[in-house]
Enzyme design. Sequence first.
Site, PDB file in Angstrom:
ATOM      1  CD  GLU A   1      18.031 -17.331 -41.634  1.00 27.12           C
ATOM      2  OE1 GLU A   1      18.044 -16.992 -40.317  1.00 27.12           O
ATOM      3  OE2 GLU A   1      17.450 -18.043 -42.424  1.00 27.12           O
TER       4      GLU A   1
ATOM      5  CG  HIS B   1      18.377 -22.430 -39.735  1.00 28.65           C
ATOM      6  ND1 HIS B   1      18.644 -22.078 -40.874  1.00 28.65           N
ATOM      7  CD2 HIS B   1      17.902 -21.511 -38.779  1.00 28.65           C
ATOM      8  CE1 HIS B   1      18.024 -20.965 -41.010  1.00 28.65           C
ATOM      9  NE2 HIS B   1      17.497 -20.465 -39.866  1.00 28.65           N
TER      10      HIS B   1
ATOM     11  CD  GLU C   1      13.920 -22.493 -37.042  1.00 25.24           C
ATOM     12  OE1 GLU C   1      13.468 -21.351 -37.432  1.00 25.24           O
ATOM     13  OE2 GLU C   1      15.121 -22.555 -36.671  1.00 25.24           O
ATOM     14  CG  HIS C   2      13.931 -22.229 -42.414  1.00 27.06           C
ATOM     15  ND1 HIS C   2      13.905 -21.121 -43.459  1.00 27.06           N
ATOM     16  CD2 HIS C   2      14.390 -21.803 -41.534  1.00 27.06           C
ATOM     17  CE1 HIS C   2      14.399 -19.866 -42.682  1.00 27.06           C
ATOM     18  NE2 HIS C   2      14.888 -20.371 -41.436  1.00 27.06           N
TER      19      HIS C   2
END
Length: 420
Positions: free
Chosen positions: A126, A46, A49-50
């Site tokens: 998040e 993840h 991905e960012h």
Amino acid sequence: MYRIETLPNGVRVISEQNPNVRSVSLGVWIASGTRHEPIAQNGASHFIEHMLFKGTDHATAADLADRMDALGGEINAFTTKECTCFYGRVLDEKLTEFADMLADMLFCSRFDEESVEIERGVINEEIGMCDDTPDDLAIENLFLGVFRDTPLGYPILGTRESLKPMTGKILRTYKDANYTADAAVISLSGHFTDADLDHIKRVLGAFPAGARPQSGLSAYRPALACVEKPTEQNNIVIGFPALSYLSEQRYAMQILNNIVGGNMSSRLFQRVREQLGLCYSVHSFLSTHSDCGVFSVYIGTGAASEQKAMTEIGAVLREIAENGVTEEEVTKVCDSIRSALLMSMESTSARMNHMGKGLLLQKHVLNPDEVAAKYLSVTREEINELARATFRPELLSLSAVTAKGSAETYAKWVADGLRG
């Protein structure tokens, strides 16, 4: 008709032309998700991905944002337990420009330490947002429990502790090891030319040769979890084992899910909400993986009605396990699923997702009519056998986020309903 090609390095490309639309959807799917991560690098998929949106050798993060806004349409990415996907839907005339930008992100991202530190803070926020969302937290804790000690139990976002030591160098090394040709599928649906497709294969197919990352097997194990928070409602998720997305019985399991709690006419919604008024929200859902899955029931209910609600959920599941579903329910749900499936496939984005995910994770792609036929071929007895095998007290798991409560007590109430 789908066209599937394998490039010399092993990247697979699936495409479908539609001359009757002006949009085109393009996605790059990578078989690198949470389940492939070592525990010390939980959250790396993840995080990467960012980072691909945070600047390349040729463009700053602001430049990328400007180019995305100028392209119009929708451009985004997501990470799951099984894979990561970078995708967009643009006008046909913008396709090659989008492909070039996506290639720059995939192959030339900088991973500079300043951007890594900033994005670590964003992901920590998040994580905090998830912790402050009771239903999300209850679901996350259910999966942490039933898949404990395996990567499927790790949170997709990682934890603050696992993210802390990740540097740009570590993330780049992880990406280089996992973003390999055998792990990549390029999916394209909509209005494009053969020249567009050739361009996409050239710029987006440049993954290094190599095998896709492997992960150990996981299996469902019953678990209980409870977090106390000052919430207005108790958020409770009940779990049972489900099938893999590779199982031929997955179509029967989806029909069973819809009958149990997948829509407003489902057994749970009609009984627990409409007839008894014990909650506002109650529904069931499936989470499937390559080797296992979870059949979940979510309910948000207050302290005054929680015992009755839990017992009634168990009773509804017992009724289905003991007496089965009706032919009328099967026919209605199959019709509903077929209609929703075929209507969704009018979207180039939905078709790209169906093609890319299918080829990456299931290694083949059925067309929508073939999928619809699979649902229509399911028999009532097949569904009833699944219900009997699934809704058993000894297989019950439960996760709760509540102001005051006990997972053991909630589970006992559900089990009481299951046993009758």
